[in-house]
Every structure is written in structure tokens, then in C-alpha cells.
Design a protein around this motif. Structure first.
Motif, PDB file in Angstrom:
ATOM      1  N   GLU A 312      73.057 -14.849  69.865  1.00  0.00           N
ATOM      2  CA  GLU A 312      71.691 -14.444  69.555  1.00  0.00           C
ATOM      3  C   GLU A 312      70.760 -15.653  69.533  1.00  0.00           C
ATOM      4  O   GLU A 312      69.639 -15.602  70.067  1.00  0.00           O
ATOM      5  N   ILE A 313      71.206 -16.732  68.909  1.00  0.00           N
ATOM      6  CA  ILE A 313      70.403 -17.953  68.868  1.00  0.00           C
ATOM      7  C   ILE A 313      70.227 -18.524  70.268  1.00  0.00           C
ATOM      8  O   ILE A 313      69.150 -19.028  70.623  1.00  0.00           O
ATOM      9  N   ASP A 315      70.066 -17.012  73.171  1.00  0.00           N
ATOM     10  CA  ASP A 315      69.059 -16.298  73.972  1.00  0.00           C
ATOM     11  C   ASP A 315      67.644 -16.719  73.580  1.00  0.00           C
ATOM     12  O   ASP A 315      66.779 -16.960  74.446  1.00  0.00           O
ATOM     13  N   ASP A 316      67.406 -16.827  72.262  1.00  0.00           N
ATOM     14  CA  ASP A 316      66.066 -17.209  71.802  1.00  0.00           C
ATOM     15  C   ASP A 316      65.715 -18.634  72.229  1.00  0.00           C
ATOM     16  O   ASP A 316      64.589 -18.903  72.688  1.00  0.00           O
ATOM     17  N   LEU A 317      66.681 -19.552  72.080  1.00  0.00           N
ATOM     18  CA  LEU A 317      66.412 -20.948  72.436  1.00  0.00           C
ATOM     19  C   LEU A 317      66.229 -21.109  73.940  1.00  0.00           C
ATOM     20  O   LEU A 317      65.393 -21.907  74.393  1.00  0.00           O
ATOM     21  N   THR A 318      67.006 -20.375  74.713  1.00  0.00           N
ATOM     22  CA  THR A 318      66.868 -20.455  76.169  1.00  0.00           C
ATOM     23  C   THR A 318      65.460 -20.046  76.598  1.00  0.00           C
ATOM     24  O   THR A 318      64.829 -20.675  77.457  1.00  0.00           O
ATOM     25  N   PHE A 319      64.957 -18.985  75.966  1.00  0.00           N
ATOM     26  CA  PHE A 319      63.618 -18.519  76.321  1.00  0.00           C
ATOM     27  C   PHE A 319      62.539 -19.510  75.872  1.00  0.00           C
ATOM     28  O   PHE A 319      61.654 -19.884  76.651  1.00  0.00           O
ATOM     29  N   SER A 320      62.612 -19.935  74.588  1.00  0.00           N
ATOM     30  CA  SER A 320      61.551 -20.798  74.066  1.00  0.00           C
ATOM     31  C   SER A 320      61.544 -22.168  74.738  1.00  0.00           C
ATOM     32  O   SER A 320      60.478 -22.683  75.135  1.00  0.00           O
ATOM     33  N   ARG A 346      70.848 -17.997  59.005  1.00  0.00           N
ATOM     34  CA  ARG A 346      70.380 -17.983  60.386  1.00  0.00           C
ATOM     35  C   ARG A 346      69.304 -19.039  60.610  1.00  0.00           C
ATOM     36  O   ARG A 346      69.296 -19.740  61.628  1.00  0.00           O
ATOM     37  N   VAL A 350      69.239 -22.042  63.391  1.00  0.00           N
ATOM     38  CA  VAL A 350      68.114 -22.205  64.318  1.00  0.00           C
ATOM     39  C   VAL A 350      67.533 -23.610  64.212  1.00  0.00           C
ATOM     40  O   VAL A 350      67.199 -24.255  65.212  1.00  0.00           O
ATOM     41  N   GLY A 354      67.856 -25.842  67.307  1.00  0.00           N
ATOM     42  CA  GLY A 354      66.508 -26.070  67.845  1.00  0.00           C
ATOM     43  C   GLY A 354      66.189 -27.547  67.960  1.00  0.00           C
ATOM     44  O   GLY A 354      65.694 -28.011  68.990  1.00  0.00           O
TER      45      GLY A 354
END
Length: 449
Positions: A312-313, A315-320, A346, A350, A354
Motif C-alpha cells: 500500500e505504501i 503504490d502511494d510513494l510511486t505515484f507521489s 502507518r 510513510v 518517504g
């Protein structure tokens, strides 16, 4: 007694309970053994007295007075012990204190080896030939034709009774020792069964710490239920404090952002020398504020941690990060093995990934790779890039608070230091090494769920 037990077994509740039980079990068994021995001895004495009384009645039934006034016995007890000299089993018949008949075991009449065994009626104990203790039973009767009362005396040795008593005592010791060990073992099992809910409580608390549960269950016995309720209340209170601290941190960040921006804008209009000094101070304030906010937002391994799937982390990091570094077209890859689950907050994960990924993207030429896999009950993370890397002698410097090796690259220099603080909170480790891609490799050891 409680203080005495506590001094000897201060760290084991099971041993304390075992010792307390032994303090009453062993004396009770010893008392029971003593009472059984007393009862058995009383029984043996009563049984021996009954035998002596039977022999007396047998002699009395056979006794009579002839015409000359002499005592006549039609028959004598058939017990062979009365025939063995000084066997300890004797009988006598006496008139006016003078022995007129006696058993063969007493020796010749003329020798007077025994004399009258008992001068008084009833049961007495005295020492006979060879200092052998005897139990003597005397009964005085009046026979037709006798010039005075006839004393019928029967004696038996006490050492036979003592031998039976010693044999019984040996059996009692063995039996009581066996019972004592059996009782202690049964108490050990009982105490273990009674304390088993504490083991369940420990496992459930460990499950909360590892992120597999949020509260303790309500299936504990009534004696532990109040403790369980207090722990659950503490977990909720702790979570509320964390949430409130994070909200306050967010509010503080928004409250300070605009004033710092205004100050930076106003400083830009000053002459170069004053601008440089004040800009440095503003940067220092901004860095300190950012650091404090990061620390406030860090939850750490507190009660109520959850399971965080790294996918889950990722996917978010790849996008941002893909959006931030779109122009550089970096190849950001996440290689996550099955079962790679973080036991913690969580937001902390992140913050860790991050900062590490952002730092790697700043320095990478074209590629950043993140590895995650479970290893021995822990979570192994590694972030590496194909950038210039960091020399071994400079790695400690970049971990210091707010230190940057290249001031031309934007940033506060707090990323790795913040990551190290969060990892330390989770009792993990952070290591810097050379990457196989040619740049820097940051390795982390974190708790796994």
C-alpha cells in the motif's frame, strides 16, 4: 511468612505459591504421620493387652486348689513362647505374694530368676531379665479353698511391639513422602492451571505490540478482568494522546508556515550581508520546527499498533515521487516479498520510506530500488540508488542533525536523522553501505507483523 517467601522467590509467582502451599502441606503430612503412628501404637498395645488377658483367663480356667491347699493347673497355655527360656513371654501364679507356679520360660523355680513380676494389679511396664522391657498384666482372684487371693500374672516383651512400630513407621515415612511429592506435583499443576490466563494475557499484549490486535479480549477470569479493562482503557487513552499530538502538530505546522514565508519574503529585500545572516537563522528555525513536528507526528511502537502492508505504501510513494521527479524519468521499483508486513504505525512507515526514497531520488541518476522481505521475525528494508553514493568516512556526518554534504541540493538535511530516530523508537537498526547499483544503500531492520 509472606515476606519470607518473597525474599526467597521474589521473581516467580508460581514458586511463591508453591512455597506457600508447602508450608502447610508438609506440616499437615507430618502431623498426619505422627497421629497415624500414635493410633497404630495404641492399637498394638490394645491388641497385646487383649492377648495377655486371654492367657490370664486361660490360666484362671485351669486353676484350682487341692485338698492340701496347693494350686493345681489342669493345663497350661500352649503358646511355645512360654516354653522358651527367657523369651520374654512369662506367666506366673502367686499366693500371698509368693510365686507358686510359673512358665518354663521363667527358668527354674528355685533359682528365683524373676520373682513376682508385678506387685500391683492392671497393666504395668518394667524391665525383666537382660534389661528387657516387659508389658505385664496382673489380676488377683480368689479361688475356692485358697488361703488368700491368687495373683495371675502374664508378661510379654515390648521389643516385639517396638519392632512392629518401627516397621510401621518406615512405611509411614515412605507413604507420607510419596504423598508429599504427589501433593506438591498436584499443587504445581494446579498453580500452573490457575496462572495460565496470565500467559494468555502476555500473548495478547504481545499481539497488540506486534500489530495483530488492538485490544485485549474479554474472555479472562473475573480476577483478571479488571486489569484487562484498565489495559484496554490505557490503550485507548494512549491512542487518543497520539491522535491529539498529531493534530496539534498539524495545526502548529500550518500556524508557522505563513509567518516563516512572510519573513523569508521580507528578508529577500534586505542587503546581501544582512539577508545571508537572517536567511541562515530562518533556515535554522525552519529546520528545528520541521524536526520537532516530525518527532511529534512519530507514533513509535505504542499500544494499538496495526499491520501495515508495504504494497500500500509502495503504490502511494510511486505515484507521489513519480509526479515530483517526472522530468527526470527515474525508474523507481519496489521489490516486496510475500509476508513483508510492518508492525507499527502507518504514518511512521510513510515517514521512513518517504524520506529514504525522496533522498534516493534526489541523488539517483536513473534508478532507485526498494527491497522488503521478512527475515527471522523481523522486516528487512533496503533502499538503494545508482547515484554518486557516500564515502565511508562521511556516512556518520550525513546522519547528524541537519547535515548536508552538498548545499546545492535542496532540502533541510533532516531526512536520514528523522529516519534514524523513528527506527530507534522501534528498536531497529539503520546501516549505510555501498549499493550494487553504484550509489548508496540504506538498510533497515524493523519489527514485522
Amino acid at each position: 511468612m509472606r515476606r519470607w517467601i518473597g525474599n526467597f522467590f521474589p521473581h516467580s509467582l508460581k514458586l511463591r505459591l508453591m512455597a506457600a502451599a508447602a508450608l502447610w502441606v508438609l506440616p499437615v503430612l507430618a502431623l498426619a504421620g505422627f497421629l497415624l503412628g500414635w493410633a497404630f501404637r495404641t492399637h498394638l498395645e490394645s491388641q497385646l493387652d487383649g492377648k495377655l488377658a486371654d492367657y490370664q483367663r486361660e490360666l484362671l480356667a485351669a486353676a484350682s486348689i487341692d485338698a492340701a491347699g496347693n494350686l493345681v493347673l489342669d493345663y497350661m497355655p500352649a503358646d511355645p513362647r512360654f516354653s522358651r527360656v527367657f523369651s520374654g513371654w512369662y506367666w506366673q501364679a502367686a499366693i500371698d505374694g509368693k510365686v507358686v507356679r510359673q512358665s518354663t520360660s521363667a527358668g527354674p523355680m528355685g533359682a528365683g530368676a524373676l520373682g513376682l513380676l508385678s506387685p500391683e494389679g492392671g497393666i504395668t511396664e518394667l524391665y525383666g531379665p537382660g534389661e528387657r522391657e516387659l508389658r505385664v498384666y496382673r489380676r488377683d482372684v480368689t479361688l475356692p479353698g485358697s488361703s488368700g487371693p491368687v495373683a495371675i500374672v502374664v508378661a510379654a516383651p515390648c521389643d516385639e511391639l517396638e519392632a512392629d512400630m518401627a516397621q510401621f513407621a518406615t512405611h509411614i515415612v515412605v507413604i507420607m513422602a510419596t504423598l508429599g511429592l504427589t501433593f506438591l506435583f498436584a499443587i504445581y499443576l494446579q498453580v500452573g492451571f490457575g496462572l495460565r490466563p496470565l500467559s494468555y494475557l502476555r500473548r495478547e499484549i504481545a499481539a497488540i505490540r506486534n500489530g495483530r490486535a488492538e485490544h485485549l479480549s474479554s474472555t479472562f477470569p473475573d480476577e483478571i478482568a479488571p486489569v484487562v479493562a484498565e489495559v484496554n482503557a490505557l490503550i485507548d487513552h494512549n491512542r487518543q494522546l497520539i491522535d491529539r499530538a498529531r493534530n496539534e502538530a498539524g495545526n502548529l505546522a500550518h500556524a508557522l508556515k505563513n509567518p516563516l514565508s512572510v519573513l523569508s519574503h521580507e528578508i529577500a529585500a534586505l542587503e546581501p550581508e544582512r539577508r545571508a545572516v537572517l536567511s541562515a537563522q530562518i533556515d535554522s528555525i525552519s529546520g528545528q520546527v520541521e524536526r520537532i513536528l516530525h518527532r511529534i507526528r512519530t507514533a513509535g511502537p505504542s499500544a494499538g499498533n496495526t499491520r501495515v502492508e508495504l504494497s500500500e505504501i509502495a503504490d502511494d510513494l510511486t505515484f507521489s515521487l513519480g509526479t515530483i521527479y517526472r522530468e527526470r524519468r527515474l525508474d523507481l521499483r519496489f521489490e516486496i516479498a510475500p509476508g513483508a508486513v510492518f508492525a507499527g504505525d502507518r504514518g511512521d512507515l510513510v515517514e521512513i520510506l518517504g524520506n529514504l526514497c525522496d533522498n534516493a531520488c534526489k541523488w539517483a541518476r536513473s534508478r532507485v530500488t526498494v527491497h522488503a522481505s521478512p527475515q527471522g521475525g523481523r522486516l528487512a528494508l533496503a533502499v538503494e540508488d545508482d547515484g554518486p553514493g557516500i564515502a565511508a568516512k562521511e556516512r556518520e556526518t550525513v546522519l547528524a542533525r541537519g547535515q548536508r554534504l552538498d548545499e546545492r541540493v535542496p532540502g533541510s538535511g533532516l531526512g536520514l536523522d528523522i529516519v534514524r530516530e523513528i527506527v530507534t523508537l522501534y528498536r531497529g537498526q539503520l546501516n549505510l553501505s555501498d549499493s550494487t547499483l553504484g550509489g548508496l544503500r540504506v538498510e533497515l531492520d524493523l519489527p514485522a507483523a
